[in-house]
Design an enzyme around this catalytic site. Structure first.
Site, PDB file in Angstrom:
ATOM      1  N   LYS A   1      56.752   1.643 -55.368  1.00  0.00           N
ATOM      2  CA  LYS A   1      58.201   1.572 -55.478  1.00  0.00           C
ATOM      3  C   LYS A   1      58.850   2.526 -54.473  1.00  0.00           C
ATOM      4  O   LYS A   1      58.385   3.656 -54.298  1.00  0.00           O
ATOM      5  CB  LYS A   1      58.625   1.919 -56.911  1.00  0.00           C
TER       6      LYS A   1
ATOM      7  N   SER B   1      65.365  -1.727 -61.836  1.00  0.00           N
ATOM      8  CA  SER B   1      65.324  -1.343 -60.440  1.00  0.00           C
ATOM      9  C   SER B   1      63.985  -1.603 -59.774  1.00  0.00           C
ATOM     10  O   SER B   1      63.860  -1.515 -58.558  1.00  0.00           O
ATOM     11  CB  SER B   1      65.670   0.147 -60.313  1.00  0.00           C
TER      12      SER B   1
ATOM     13  N   SER C   1      64.274  -0.476 -66.190  1.00  0.00           N
ATOM     14  CA  SER C   1      63.875  -0.802 -64.824  1.00  0.00           C
ATOM     15  C   SER C   1      62.441  -1.272 -64.666  1.00  0.00           C
ATOM     16  O   SER C   1      62.075  -1.801 -63.613  1.00  0.00           O
ATOM     17  CB  SER C   1      64.115   0.409 -63.909  1.00  0.00           C
TER      18      SER C   1
END
Length: 481
Positions: free
Chosen positions: A92, A167, A191
């Protein structure tokens, strides 16, 4: 470790990308396929599919192939290799990676190259994972829709006109497309769970402290966690086994070793006590397509022999707890950034930071009292039940052009957070929660089911998710790109 799959392996294309992480691990350990071949296959899949979805935003193919060669050499020498040996992972873009661009989705860090790995990356690499790049995020990971001014939006692999969630949206989309077998992510308000729901993969929000974080300025905070994503529950548990376990750099890290999550997930569903609610006890608007999936999930558990009751804990105070502690943590982490660059932070995020600036001691004290009361109500609730079934997101994947949904089931949403309540109310409880594929709308959009467990009952949640997954096989349906 799972047995090697019986399917014929095709090395002339990227067919290896459709195997599970455990299947690939078995093939690699048996030396039926090399780490270099696995990485090459995933790079080919990325080249073919990523332009359509924009999931992986930074790619390091030369480094990945060099690491794969070294991994093959270690195995050939008879050296010990880790449980993620040879598996390619794009991290990420809010997780610091040594020597690799890490932008956090903001122009302020468009050229940022960290000089060290953060703990979650450090652990995966030590377990043999091979870094292939970074996955897309919203700016500073704020919000459950993945778009930013550096790399643009990530699109849903099942419908390119729709959001992939966020996210960890880039991570979820990359998994769904077979660009990587495992992915890391983080979750404050959903997320890990929302993008998993939107992309028909699995995302697990572990108990705070289960996956220790470092470096971390607010090391005692519990609202934000890091955790695993994969295309099935067993692979998710495999990655958690590497991420989890104590670390002296995290004051809240739990002592249970990560290896405990490599045990079999098989359980007798007939022994489960299952509560379910389509709308968190009537508190939230939820689209009918989502409600139908939660209802079907309850029916699946009932048919498996579980004791299933429609019931829901009292989430009073969850809204204030989450909003207050989130604003406090955003100010602690990003207040100085906003002070330096007041015009360079997107409006909604800047507004959250300013809310944190405006907090006083009495606000934090009230939130913590509500937080404690919420914990005790959840504790009492889970004395009666093993797991709770809820919607992950209150609506199906929405158009990618939207900043955020302005209404859910005809009820207005007034901020970019409002539509995420079904996820962030659970965040406020501190309970572990899993998003597992729960079905599809008539027009083919994925919908996940959220499985919540008692305080620190992470393994029970994974077992329940595994039982549901094996009974339904919704996660086997892959996008056609």
């Amino acid at each position: 470790m799972a047995e090697a799959p019986s399917e014929e392996i095709t090395r002339t294309d990227d067919g290896l990308c459709d195997f599970t992480a455990r299947e690939l691990s078995a093939l690699l350990s048996a030396r039926e396929v090399s780490a270099r071949e696995v990485v090459q296959a995933h790079l080919a899949r990325i080249e073919r599919t990523n332009p359509a979805v924009n999931a992986i935003v930074t790619l390091v193919p030369e480094q990945a192939l060099a690491e794969a060669h070294e991994a093959d050499q270690r195995l050939a020498r008879g050296a010990d290799v880790g449980p993620l040996h040879g598996l390619p992972i794009a991290h990420k873009d809010t997780h610091d990676t040594a020597g690799i661009l890490t932008t956090y989705g903001t122009p302020l860090l468009a050229d940022n190259v960290p000089d060290r790995d953060e703990l979650i990356v450090e652990r995966m690499r030590a377990a043999g994972a091979i870094t292939i790049g970074k996955t897309n995020v919203p700016e500073f990971a704020a919000g459950s829709h993945t778009f930013n001014p550096v790399f643009g939006a990530t699109r849903n692999p099942y419908d390119l006109s729709r959001s992939a969630g966020g996210s960890s949206g880039g991570a979820a989309a990359a998994l769904a497309c077979g660009m990587q077998p495992l992915a890391d992510g983080s979750d404050m308000g959903g997320s890990l769970r929302n993008p998993a729901s939107y992309c028909n993969v699995v995302g697990f929000r572990p108990s705070p402290g289960r996956v220790p974080t470092w470096p971390e300025d607010t090391a005692w905070a519990t609202m934000a966690v890091q955790g695993p994503m994969a295309r099935n529950v067993a692979d998710t548990a495999l990655l958690l086994s590497v991420m989890a376990g104590p670390d002296p750099r995290s004051p809240i890290s739990l002592e249970t070793p990560g290896s405990s999550f490599r045990k079999s997930l098989h359980c007798d569903p007939a022994g489960l006590r299952v509560a379910w609610s389509p709308d968190l006890g009537g508190r939230l608007p939820v689209e009918p397509a989502v409600t139908a999936v939660v209802e079907d999930a309850a029916l699946v558990f009932s048919e498996l022999g579980a004791e299933v009751v429609q019931d829901c804990p009292d989430f009073t105070g969850a809204e204030e707890v989450f909003r207050t502690l989130r604003a406090w943590q955003f100010e602690a982490g990003l207040g100085a950034v906003l002070a330096r660059e007041p015009d360079s932070v997107k409006f909604d995020l800047a507004d959250n930071i300013r809310q944190g600036i405006g907090l006083v001691g009495a606000d934090i004290a009230r939130a913590e009292k509500l937080h404690s009361a919420l914990f005790h109500r959840m504790r009492a609730f889970f004395e009666r039940y093993d797991v709770l079934l809820l919607p992950v997101s209150q609506l199906v994947p929405f158009p990618v052009e939207w900043e955020w949904p302005r209404e859910v089931a005809d009820v207005p949403m007034h901020s970019y957070l409002d539509w995420m309540r079904s996820a962030y109310y659970v965040s406020a409880t501190g309970c572990p929660a899993l998003s597992v594929p729960g079905g599809f709308t008539p027009d083919g959009l994925p919908v996940g089911v959220q499985i919540v467990g008692a305080h620190r009952a992470d393994f029970t949640v994974l077992q329940a998710g595994y039982a549901f997954e094996q009974a339904t096989l919704y996660g086997d349906r892959r996008p056609e790109l």
